[in-house]
Design a protein around this motif. Structure first.
Motif, PDB file in Angstrom:
ATOM      1  N   UNK A   1      21.629 -20.321   1.444  1.00  0.00           N
ATOM      2  CA  UNK A   1      22.242 -19.197   0.720  1.00  0.00           C
ATOM      3  C   UNK A   1      21.552 -17.935   0.667  1.00  0.00           C
ATOM      4  N   UNK A   2      20.149 -18.017   0.431  1.00  0.00           N
ATOM      5  CA  UNK A   2      19.359 -16.832   0.212  1.00  0.00           C
ATOM      6  C   UNK A   2      19.543 -16.303   1.670  1.00  0.00           C
ATOM      7  N   UNK A   3      19.301 -16.941   2.587  1.00  0.00           N
ATOM      8  CA  UNK A   3      19.063 -16.469   4.097  1.00  0.00           C
ATOM      9  C   UNK A   3      20.368 -15.552   4.373  1.00  0.00           C
ATOM     10  N   UNK A   4      21.305 -16.543   4.260  1.00  0.00           N
ATOM     11  CA  UNK A   4      22.877 -15.635   4.423  1.00  0.00           C
ATOM     12  C   UNK A   4      23.078 -14.229   3.870  1.00  0.00           C
ATOM     13  N   UNK A   5      22.602 -14.510   2.560  1.00  0.00           N
ATOM     14  CA  UNK A   5      22.672 -13.320   1.739  1.00  0.00           C
ATOM     15  C   UNK A   5      21.904 -12.174   2.156  1.00  0.00           C
ATOM     16  N   UNK A   6      20.810 -12.325   2.737  1.00  0.00           N
ATOM     17  CA  UNK A   6      19.824 -11.199   3.017  1.00  0.00           C
ATOM     18  C   UNK A   6      20.332 -10.718   4.560  1.00  0.00           C
ATOM     19  N   UNK A   7      21.107 -11.722   5.185  1.00  0.00           N
ATOM     20  CA  UNK A   7      21.464 -11.267   6.522  1.00  0.00           C
ATOM     21  C   UNK A   7      22.794 -10.517   6.427  1.00  0.00           C
ATOM     22  N   UNK A   8      23.713 -10.778   5.147  1.00  0.00           N
ATOM     23  CA  UNK A   8      24.879  -9.977   4.958  1.00  0.00           C
ATOM     24  C   UNK A   8      24.776  -8.903   4.229  1.00  0.00           C
ATOM     25  N   UNK A   9      23.396  -8.545   3.687  1.00  0.00           N
ATOM     26  CA  UNK A   9      23.334  -7.326   2.962  1.00  0.00           C
ATOM     27  C   UNK A   9      23.246  -5.909   3.360  1.00  0.00           C
ATOM     28  N   UNK A  10      23.364  -5.824   4.694  1.00  0.00           N
ATOM     29  CA  UNK A  10      23.367  -4.608   5.504  1.00  0.00           C
ATOM     30  C   UNK A  10      24.648  -4.214   5.176  1.00  0.00           C
ATOM     31  N   UNK A  11      25.710  -4.838   4.548  1.00  0.00           N
ATOM     32  CA  UNK A  11      27.004  -4.386   4.049  1.00  0.00           C
ATOM     33  C   UNK A  11      27.123  -3.182   3.350  1.00  0.00           C
ATOM     34  N   UNK A  12      26.114  -3.096   2.414  1.00  0.00           N
ATOM     35  CA  UNK A  12      26.022  -2.224   1.415  1.00  0.00           C
ATOM     36  C   UNK A  12      26.110  -0.613   2.160  1.00  0.00           C
ATOM     37  N   UNK A  13      25.586  -0.701   3.424  1.00  0.00           N
ATOM     38  CA  UNK A  13      25.836   0.806   4.055  1.00  0.00           C
ATOM     39  C   UNK A  13      27.092   1.419   4.004  1.00  0.00           C
ATOM     40  N   UNK A  14      28.247   0.565   3.678  1.00  0.00           N
ATOM     41  CA  UNK A  14      29.493   1.166   3.420  1.00  0.00           C
ATOM     42  C   UNK A  14      29.444   2.243   2.120  1.00  0.00           C
ATOM     43  N   UNK A  15      28.579   1.967   1.194  1.00  0.00           N
ATOM     44  CA  UNK A  15      28.354   2.814  -0.016  1.00  0.00           C
ATOM     45  C   UNK A  15      27.712   4.072   0.247  1.00  0.00           C
ATOM     46  N   UNK A  16      27.246   4.357   1.612  1.00  0.00           N
ATOM     47  CA  UNK A  16      26.603   5.619   1.678  1.00  0.00           C
ATOM     48  C   UNK A  16      25.168   5.553   1.342  1.00  0.00           C
ATOM     49  N   UNK A  17      24.675   4.319   1.039  1.00  0.00           N
ATOM     50  CA  UNK A  17      23.135   4.151   0.673  1.00  0.00           C
ATOM     51  C   UNK A  17      22.463   4.187   1.945  1.00  0.00           C
ATOM     52  N   UNK A  18      21.180   4.833   1.987  1.00  0.00           N
ATOM     53  CA  UNK A  18      20.359   4.913   2.830  1.00  0.00           C
ATOM     54  C   UNK A  18      19.609   3.647   3.148  1.00  0.00           C
ATOM     55  N   UNK A  19      20.333   2.648   3.542  1.00  0.00           N
ATOM     56  CA  UNK A  19      19.798   1.299   3.729  1.00  0.00           C
ATOM     57  C   UNK A  19      19.126   1.228   5.364  1.00  0.00           C
ATOM     58  N   UNK A  20      19.031   0.029   5.870  1.00  0.00           N
ATOM     59  CA  UNK A  20      18.701  -0.170   7.326  1.00  0.00           C
ATOM     60  C   UNK A  20      19.675   0.501   8.225  1.00  0.00           C
ATOM     61  N   UNK A  21      21.011   0.212   8.051  1.00  0.00           N
ATOM     62  CA  UNK A  21      22.008   0.704   8.837  1.00  0.00           C
ATOM     63  C   UNK A  21      22.057   2.082   8.958  1.00  0.00           C
ATOM     64  N   UNK A  22      22.265   2.584   7.821  1.00  0.00           N
ATOM     65  CA  UNK A  22      22.258   4.246   7.586  1.00  0.00           C
ATOM     66  C   UNK A  22      21.053   4.939   8.459  1.00  0.00           C
ATOM     67  N   UNK A  23      19.616   4.338   7.883  1.00  0.00           N
ATOM     68  CA  UNK A  23      18.567   4.811   8.515  1.00  0.00           C
ATOM     69  C   UNK A  23      18.567   5.078  10.005  1.00  0.00           C
ATOM     70  N   UNK A  24      19.096   3.875  10.460  1.00  0.00           N
ATOM     71  CA  UNK A  24      19.120   3.762  12.259  1.00  0.00           C
ATOM     72  C   UNK A  24      20.204   4.780  12.493  1.00  0.00           C
ATOM     73  N   UNK A  25      21.378   4.861  12.056  1.00  0.00           N
ATOM     74  CA  UNK A  25      22.258   5.905  12.193  1.00  0.00           C
ATOM     75  C   UNK A  25      21.904   7.372  12.380  1.00  0.00           C
ATOM     76  N   UNK A  26      21.113   7.594  11.178  1.00  0.00           N
ATOM     77  CA  UNK A  26      20.573   9.125  11.154  1.00  0.00           C
ATOM     78  C   UNK A  26      19.690   9.310  12.231  1.00  0.00           C
ATOM     79  N   UNK A  27      18.742   8.443  12.766  1.00  0.00           N
ATOM     80  CA  UNK A  27      17.819   8.744  13.610  1.00  0.00           C
ATOM     81  C   UNK A  27      18.679   8.759  14.922  1.00  0.00           C
ATOM     82  N   UNK A  28      19.530   7.763  15.422  1.00  0.00           N
ATOM     83  CA  UNK A  28      20.506   8.046  16.284  1.00  0.00           C
ATOM     84  C   UNK A  28      21.411   9.323  16.357  1.00  0.00           C
TER      85      UNK A  28
END
Ligand SMILES: Nc1ncnc2c1ncn2[C@@H]1O[C@H](COP(=O)(O)OP(=O)(O)OP(=O)(O)O)[C@@H](O)[C@H]1O
Ligand SMILES: [Mg+2]
Lengths: 216, 217, 262
Positions: free
Chosen positions: A146-173
């Protein structure tokens, strides 16, 4: 894309994993608490847990995050984006942990509890010294999964506008007008982090298999 | 609260998002189950190369977060000269990702199958693909029904990630209503209720199919 | 001992020559010889672990022998006529359709009804006409006394019923011979009789059979020949009345004593 961009993405990954780990740390005991409520059939509360688990199990992390971030202020609770992210992920993982802990509790041999009682242990002591260690042992593989699945799904928090992995990549792009390389970097980086969890899980499973073999 | 009235008035937006979620998930579930069966065959193959190739794919998908994979496919396909809508690239991401999970759960059910009935297949002259198709896969599917149900629920939840690449699915629709009318509570609660109803429906279906399957195990 | 004339004249259906097999360091079969003639019922007896199942599985190449060869009606199994090249899956499968097999734990296909179990291989492996196969399958189920269960799934049947379906399924292939691996040892004692009765009928009707069994009464009454195995070797072989009344070796004597004591 420069090395600095890679570093920025790395920081995003660290941020996402940190939020995710925080939710895991809170979600483990919370799940156990909910499981105990159900296991000992606390009136009213246990119905509450049933509904909570059922709804959360069906809710996508993204949708849940949006609900918590945008809707709670309506009822007067205003959470910052980071808090909202932790709360979302915690609520989500705790629901799954509840089911895992409950499964472990239900398969727990009743006689052992009874024999502990015969030795005059108190309820709390009985739980701490007899039940809990064995519970952890039997629930561990599922919990790590369950921890593994949790870590895998946590990039979801990007929808809150946080500079997480997803948004960091978007910014560079957005800056380089070439979004593919930063997302490749993000994917590889994050996958390596998840791989650590997956390998831990394998290790535990292999140990368990060896234990079973030794018992036969 | 009149938020729900607003959502009700905009129900066509929500329902069309919901329809997209259902369509995406249903297609992804069916396709990844079928491809997953093929991949499971590779996982169980005699050829070592096939086994290794399939294992690498499954392991990779166990480590890759779905959202980043969806982005990669969304941005990556055009650079190979393949242009497609967000909807289609989202669907492809769902399939690419979930094939691995379907394959793995089918493999586990396959490994737990009683050896003797497969052996009987050999003894009665079945071999190769026909052995797999007629003797092995049907009981594998029956045994895996609950896991397939769980994975389908997972696919529905994964599909919500696609809102981030602007696929017009249920969460996107709820977001659209919220940004227009500022009714976050009602719109997201409505969305979650729809997700929940869908999962309940799947679980009911699984329980039903499970009863049918039980007689055949 | 001279075998009865008619047996000696009947054509050889299956012959195994010099079959040996080991699993790692564990030698399970050594230099096994067996000739089965048309219409014979050969019973393989022997203590647990003596290699009976392994030998039976070598006969249709479910287990690949390390040495020796097996000949079905003049055709070598497993090895191509041209030499030492092992047959591919398709060639093996084609030969296996001519050897019926009945399993200790029935091994019915759980997802198919009783009738479908019987029809499955004739239709999909032998590619015979569906309507004809269906007629024959129904007749076979009638013959093993289980026609009323045709539409049921195996999970609903008793062990004895399952095993009779197993026999009907094997017969539907119209095989040259039938192999049985302890067909009654997974059954409750009260269900053993119904399966043995079907096998007895088959023997009387001239079916060629190789039967691994611990049912000494069946071997004594039905077998045309018994073969006694111990530690992967044939220790004794001969007519049942001979074997059961005047066993030639100590090991066979001990074996029989243990069974008569039960
Ligand atoms: N696949 C295998 N791998 C390793 N060893 C095996 C295998 N199959 C059988 N053996 C070994 O071969 C020996 C003979 O086994 P086999 O099943 O042929 O005996 P058997 O005479 O049929 O016994 P039983 O009456 O108990 O069925 C045993 O020691 C067994 O452990
Ligand atoms: Mg045996």
């Amino acid at each position: 894309m420069t090395w600095y961009d890679v570093y920025a993405i790395f920081q995003g990954a660290v941020f996402t994993v940190s939020i995710s780990l925080a939710s895991i740390v809170i979600g483990l005991p919370l799940g156990l608490g909910f499981a105990l409520i159900r296991w000992s059939s606390v009136p009213v509360l246990d119905r509450f847990v049933v509904v909570y688990v059922s709804v959360i199990r069906a809710s996508p992390a993204v949708t849940l995050a949006l609900l918590i971030f945008f809707a709670l202020p309506v009822v007067g609770i205003s959470l910052g984006a980071v808090t909202a992210a932790v709360v979302t992920l915690t609520l989500s993982t705790a629901a799954f942990n509840t089911e895992i802990w409950r499964g472990a509790l239900m398969s727990f041999p009743r006689e052992q509890l009874e024999s502990a009682r015969a030795f005059g242990m108190t309820r709390g002591l009985r739980f701490r010294r007899i039940v809990f260690p064995q519970l952890v042992h039997s629930a561990l593989p599922a919990l790590v999964n369950e921890m593994t699945l949790q870590v895998k799904s946590s990039p979801a928090i990007a929808v809150l506008g946080l500079v997480d992995i997803t948004r960091a990549a978007s910014r560079v792009g957005a800056r380089t007008y070439d979004p593919l390389p930063p997302f490749v970097v993000a994917l590889v980086l994050y996958s390596l982090i998840v791989a650590v969890f997956v390998m831990t899980q394998r290790l535990i499973e292999r140990r368990r298999a060896a234990e079973m073999e030794a018992l036969r | 609260m009149n938020g729900f009235t607003i959502v009700w008035d905009n129900r066509d937006v929500l329902l069309s998002g919901f329809a997209n979620t259902i369509a995406l998930s249903a297609i992804a579930a069916v396709v990844s189950l079928v491809l997953g069966a093929l991949l499971a065959m590779a996982l169980m193959a005699r050829s070592k190369a096939a086994r290794i190739g399939a294992t690498v794919y499954v392991d990779a998908m166990r480590c890759v977060p779905f959202l980043l994979l969806a982005y990669l496919i969304y941005y990556g396909l055009p650079s190979f000269g393949i242009r497609m809508s967000n909807w289609t690239s989202g669907l492809i991401a769902l399939i690419v990702y979930n094939v691995a999970y379907m394959a793995e759960l089918l493999r586990a059910a396959w490994a737990n199958l009683p050896k003797e009935s497969i052996e009987a297949g050999h003894a009665f002259g079945f071999h190769g693909l026909k052995l797999v198709r007629r003797i092995i896969l049907p009981p594998v599917f029956f045994a895996a029904v609950p896991m397939i149900g769980n994975q389908t629920i997972q696919i529905i939840k994964d599909s919500a990630f696609l809102t981030i690449i602007a696929v017009a699915e249920l969460t996107q629709a709820a977001m659209a209503i919220q940004t227009t009318y500022f009714v976050p509570f009602a719109s997201f609660v409505a969305a979650i209720a729809l997700y929940w109803i869908t999962c309940m429906a799947i679980e009911t279906g699984v329980a039903f199919v499970g009863r049918v399957a039980k007689a055949r195990q | 001992m001279t075998p009865p004339m008619d047996d000696a004249e009947a054509p050889v259906v299956l012959a195994a020559h010099g079959v040996s097999k080991s699993f790692g360091a564990n030698t399970v079969l050594t230099d096994m010889e067996l000739t089965v003639r048309k219409g014979e019922t050969v019973c393989l007896l022997g203590p647990s672990g003596s290699g009976k199942s392994t030998f039976l599985r070598c006969l249709n190449w479910l287990e690949e022998p390390d040495a020796g060869f097996i000949v079905l009606k003049g055709q070598r199994i497993g090895i191509r006529p041209s030499g030492n090249i092992v047959m591919n899956d398709r060639e093996l499968a084609a030969i296996r359709t001519r050897i019926g097999m009945v399993f200790q734990h029935f091994a019915l296909w759980p997802h198919l009804t009783v009738l479908e179990n019987v029809m499955e291989a004739p239709i999909h492996v032998q590619r015979r006409d569906k309507a004809e196969v269906r007629r024959e399958a129904e007749a076979l189920l009638q013959r093993v006394g289980i026609a009323d269960k045709a539409g049921q799934y195996p999970a609903r049947l008793s062990g004895g019923q399952k095993q009779r379906v197993g026999i009907a399924r094997a017969l539907a292939m119209k095989p040259d011979l039938l192999l049985f691996d302890e067909p009654t040892s997974a059954l409750d004692p009260e269900l053993v009789g119904e399966v043995l009765a079907v096998m007895k009928d088959l023997a009387r009707e001239g079916m060629t059979m190789v039967v691994v069994t611990h049912e000494m009464a069946f071997a004594r009454d039905v077998a045309s020949r018994v073969v006694f195995l111990d530690q992967g070797r044939i220790v004794e072989s001969g007519a049942p009345e001979e074997f059961f009344t005047r066993p030639k070796t100590d090991r066979a004597r001990q074996f029989l004593l243990r069974y008569s004591a039960q």
